[in-house]
Design a protein around this motif. Structure first.
Motif, PDB file in Angstrom:
ATOM      1  N   LEU A   2      49.785   6.691 -13.753  1.00  0.00           N
ATOM      2  CA  LEU A   2      50.381   5.829 -14.692  1.00  0.00           C
ATOM      3  C   LEU A   2      51.946   5.444 -14.361  1.00  0.00           C
ATOM      4  O   LEU A   2      52.798   4.505 -14.113  1.00  0.00           O
ATOM      5  N   ARG A   3      52.695   6.762 -13.945  1.00  0.00           N
ATOM      6  CA  ARG A   3      53.772   6.895 -13.298  1.00  0.00           C
ATOM      7  C   ARG A   3      54.179   6.089 -12.132  1.00  0.00           C
ATOM      8  O   ARG A   3      55.219   5.338 -11.987  1.00  0.00           O
ATOM      9  N   LEU A   4      52.953   6.236 -11.317  1.00  0.00           N
ATOM     10  CA  LEU A   4      53.299   5.392 -10.023  1.00  0.00           C
ATOM     11  C   LEU A   4      53.119   3.927 -10.255  1.00  0.00           C
ATOM     12  O   LEU A   4      54.012   3.087  -9.965  1.00  0.00           O
ATOM     13  N   ALA A   5      52.173   3.539 -11.407  1.00  0.00           N
ATOM     14  CA  ALA A   5      52.022   2.129 -11.457  1.00  0.00           C
ATOM     15  C   ALA A   5      53.423   1.556 -12.132  1.00  0.00           C
ATOM     16  O   ALA A   5      53.684   0.329 -11.688  1.00  0.00           O
ATOM     17  N   ALA A   6      53.883   2.262 -13.088  1.00  0.00           N
ATOM     18  CA  ALA A   6      55.342   1.938 -13.707  1.00  0.00           C
ATOM     19  C   ALA A   6      56.418   1.845 -12.706  1.00  0.00           C
ATOM     20  O   ALA A   6      57.095   0.908 -12.771  1.00  0.00           O
ATOM     21  N   LYS A   7      56.332   2.590 -11.700  1.00  0.00           N
ATOM     22  CA  LYS A   7      57.523   2.626 -10.684  1.00  0.00           C
ATOM     23  C   LYS A   7      57.251   1.152  -9.724  1.00  0.00           C
ATOM     24  O   LYS A   7      58.239   0.469  -9.422  1.00  0.00           O
TER      25      LYS A   7
END
Length: 222
Positions: A2-7
């Motif tokens: 999720l953090r990767l997608a948000a970035k």
């Protein structure tokens, strides 16, 4: 994940916003379409003030009669194109000049599944340029990055190639011929149009006066 997608989303939005703001003031040095063109690149960025009004009117007459009144999308034209395509007719788009500009500047032409991916991104970039540019800038960009022939981009390079004159001095007939070839510049002849291209060019030439008298290009010059 999720953090990767948000970035990824954050940086995509940041970069796309930054490029859109930058290109509001400076010409794009090159586009994806130009980079992958095996025929090379011939272009000559020309301010809209040095492009004949006949060319602007011809582009509106040929591609987007509602250019000055829509917010980037012509929903009626899109629905009609979808109906034709669902019937199995020859595939035709309902893209506005704003959508075509977004595609030509930021994206790629694309075929197959990549075309659908591009269409999704095209909506985002169309929204951006309609929000951050004015209509005059959108038209100026369109007429400078659109493919006008084999290895040829922009109406100035096209004018020099086909007519040996600057785009500042295009006649209605010359502007109409270039506009008629814009959807498929590698296949449609500008200097010796025949069949559909010739008839389409004549139709565009007749509508140039309608565009001017009706103020359909007013947003470009107000």
């Amino acid at each position: 994940m999720l953090r990767l997608a948000a970035k990824i989303v954050f940086w995509f939005v940041a970069v796309s916003l930054g490029l859109t703001v930058l290109f509001r003031f400076v010409p794009p040095p090159v586009t994806v379409t130009m980079l992958v063109d095996a025929n090379g690149i011939t272009k000559d960025w020309t301010p809209l003030s040095r492009i004949d009004r006949n060319m602007v009117a011809a582009a509106i007459a040929a591609e987007d009669g509602k250019f000055c009144s829509h917010n980037g999308f012509d929903t009626i034209a899109i629905e009609q194109a979808m109906e034709r395509n669902m019937r199995g007719d020859r595939i035709r788009g309902g893209s506005t000049i704003s959508q075509q500009t977004a595609k030509n500047v930021f994206l790629w032409q694309g075929e197959g599944w990549t075309r659908y991916l591009r269409k999704g991104l095209e909506v985002w970039f169309t929204f951006l340029i309609e929000s951050l540019w004015d209509k005059r800038r959108i038209m100026e960009m369109y007429l400078n990055v659109a493919e006008t022939g084999i290895g040829t981009y922009g109406v100035e390079a096209g004018s020099q190639r086909y007519f040996g004159t600057s785009s500042a001095h295009l006649t209605p007939a010359q502007a109409a011929r270039m506009a008629a070839a814009l959807p498929s510049p590698k296949k449609r002849s500008v200097t010796n149009p025949r069949g559909f291209t010739r008839r389409y060019g004549n139709s565009i030439a007749a509508r140039i006066g309608v565009v001017k008298r009706g103020g359909l290009d007013a947003c470009v010059y107000d």
